[in-house]
Design an enzyme around this catalytic site. Structure first.
Site, PDB file in Angstrom:
ATOM      1  N   HIS A  20      82.401  17.311  78.602  1.00  0.00           N
ATOM      2  CA  HIS A  20      83.026  16.057  78.220  1.00  0.00           C
ATOM      3  C   HIS A  20      84.519  16.277  77.983  1.00  0.00           C
ATOM      4  CE1 HIS A  20      78.882  15.267  76.125  1.00  0.00           C
ATOM      5  NE2 HIS A  20      78.786  15.229  77.446  1.00  0.00           N
ATOM      6  N   TYR A  46      84.259  20.887  64.910  1.00  0.00           N
ATOM      7  CA  TYR A  46      85.512  20.567  65.588  1.00  0.00           C
ATOM      8  C   TYR A  46      86.291  19.505  64.829  1.00  0.00           C
ATOM      9  CZ  TYR A  46      82.269  17.225  67.839  1.00  0.00           C
ATOM     10  OH  TYR A  46      81.314  16.276  68.094  1.00  0.00           O
TER      11      TYR A  46
END
Length: 476
Positions: free
Chosen positions: A71, A134
């Site tokens: 992605h 993240y």
């Protein structure tokens, strides 16, 4: 693979531009371990972009072999492992020469990686109970999903060597259906917004960025800086830079009550709103300033000279500069005696020469012309090279001259005698009028812009080229 303790913080470049792998110091003892997962000051000093994360996400994966991606998202990510170990794979899906470049690495808690917007991200867990974390610099939204770019995990041209074969791995149905690289539409670069795009400098910027699809031009009808509603309805995270070529420039009119309000509205209040937008979204703000922020008592003006404006126009430009200087990522472009498409001093003198008129021109104001073609090229240079942020003087080069001397050069270029131009003092020229005060010396020190790798054309060379182009347009 055992976790390595006490590695020094270190950055490693990769084949993908902007993707940087970091070694993180992990401190451990009999109780476990501790690390500084994200430390802005130290990491920015190592070259990590100051990307300003706003959201922290964690992906927990119960089984080894769990595989997610590929992605590419419309924001930057700083990725690390909280516990466990992963095989990470990254593919550049941005428009440009590095499209399709692949980088892979195994990550444990002693490593982290920075992934810029548009780089496809995927990982495969190598042990059970792996937590993958993240930081991102934009808030997730359903609308943002329409800006994603995807690549199939089994894309043959990328040829990613997954440690656990994909047929044995845990994948989502969506990830299995993503396109191969030859069918991927690359993610476009962030946009540059040019405001005041119909003015003299705006038209030069249109030419400088001609054919560049990621540059958006807005005149006053498309973006009125004095209208608060103009700032809504845009996803500012999709912009990398704003070039503010709009301004109130009626120097004499600014001394009137109505002009004073207009000057402050356009040159200060609107600029403050632009600065707010730029700072909140990490956008580079390019703002065009003027020699009128100085009183002209110094023969040459450097970028760090204190403000000393003589009139309202100069006061508003100085105030606008002070506002923009507070933006973390900014370029203030200080110009003098601007000449471009539209009404300007050079074309006025050329018209007088053609019509046989012998003018009286001020001869005690000294400076250099700034042709918009050179200002635009300088702005493009600073943005493309990533020059140090700050204020840059930018005019044409050459020996400074008075307005009268420049007028004589224009007359000679148009077949008239230099003697047809009569010099007069500023005081005599404006006697009996309500003109604003002008700086006597407008010469700008250009050493900083030259040191940054950009040298504008010589003023005489630019004047000749401008005159030739004007005559060609007029068919003479």
């Amino acid at each position: 693979m055992e976790l390595t303790f006490s590695k020094p913080l270190k950055a490693h470049t990769t084949p993908i531009p902007g993707v940087v792998l970091y070694d993180l110091p992990v401190h451990g003892d009999n109780r476990g371990w501790f690390k500084e997962n994200w430390q802005r000051e130290k990491m920015v000093a190592l070259g990590l972009p100051d990307f300003r994360p706003v959201q922290n996400n964690i992906s927990f994966n119960e089984k080894a072999g769990t595989t997610r991606g590929i992605h590419a998202e419309p924001w930057d990510k700083f990725i690390s492992v909280a516990t466990g170990r992963i095989f990470g794979a990254w593919v550049d899906l941005r428009e440009g020469p590095s499209f399709g470049t692949v980088f892979t690495a195994e990550l444990d808690p002693s490593q982290a990686i920075f992934i810029p917007r548009g780089v496809g991200n995927a990982f495969q867990t190598l042990v059970d109970n792996t937590a993958y974390t993240y930081l991102v610099n934009d808030h997730w939204s359903a609308d943002a999903q329409g800006q994603y770019t995807f690549l199939n995990l089994a894309d043959p041209s990328s040829a990613i060597a997954w440690p656990i074969p994909l047929e044995q791995a845990e994948l989502s149905d969506k990830d299995r259906m993503h396109p191969v690289l030859s069918d991927v539409v690359p993610m476009p670069a962030k946009k540059i917004l040019v405001l005041g795009a119909n003015g003299q400098l705006g038209q030069a910027l249109r030419q400088a960025y001609s054919g560049t699809p990621t540059v958006e031009f807005a005149g006053r009808s498309e973006f009125d800086l004095t209208d608060p509603d103009a700032f809504s309805g845009r996803n500012w995270r999709n912009y990398s830079a704003i070039i503010n070529a709009a301004a109130y420039t009626a120097v004499d009119e600014a001394e009137t009550p109505e002009g004073r309000r207009g000057a402050w509205a356009a040159n200060v209040s609107a600029v403050a709103k632009l600065a707010e937008v730029a700072e909140a979204n990490g956008i580079i703000l390019v703002h065009v300033s003027s020699d009128y922020v100085f009183d002209g008592t110094r023969p040459v003006h450097t970028e760090d000279e204190p403000f000393s404006p003589l009139g309202v126009y100069g006061q508003t430009k100085a105030a606008g500069d002070a506002v923009v200087a507070a933006v973390s990522r900014h370029y203030i472009i200080r110009t003098s005696w601007v000449i471009g498409a539209g009404k300007n001093f050079v074309d006025t003198m050329a018209s007088l020469a053609e019509r046989g008129i012998s003018p009286t021109v001020v001869d005690d104001q000294i400076g250099r012309l700034s042709f918009t073609q050179d200002i635009a090229a300088g702005i493009v240079h600073l943005l493309e090279t990533g020059a140090q942020f700050g204020t840059y003087n930018l005019s044409n080069t050459g020996e400074p001259r008075s307005w009268a001397e420049i007028a004589r050069s224009v007359f000679e270029l148009n077949g008239r005698s230099a003697a047809d131009v009569t010099g007069v003092s500023t005081e005599e020229y404006f006697a009996g009028s309500a003109a604003a005060a002008r700086p006597a010396n407008s010469t700008l020190d250009l050493s900083k812009i030259v040191d940054a790798g950009y040298r504008p054309r010589d003023m005489d060379e630019a004047l000749k080229a401008h005159t030739a182009a004007t005559r060609q347009r007029q068919g003479s």
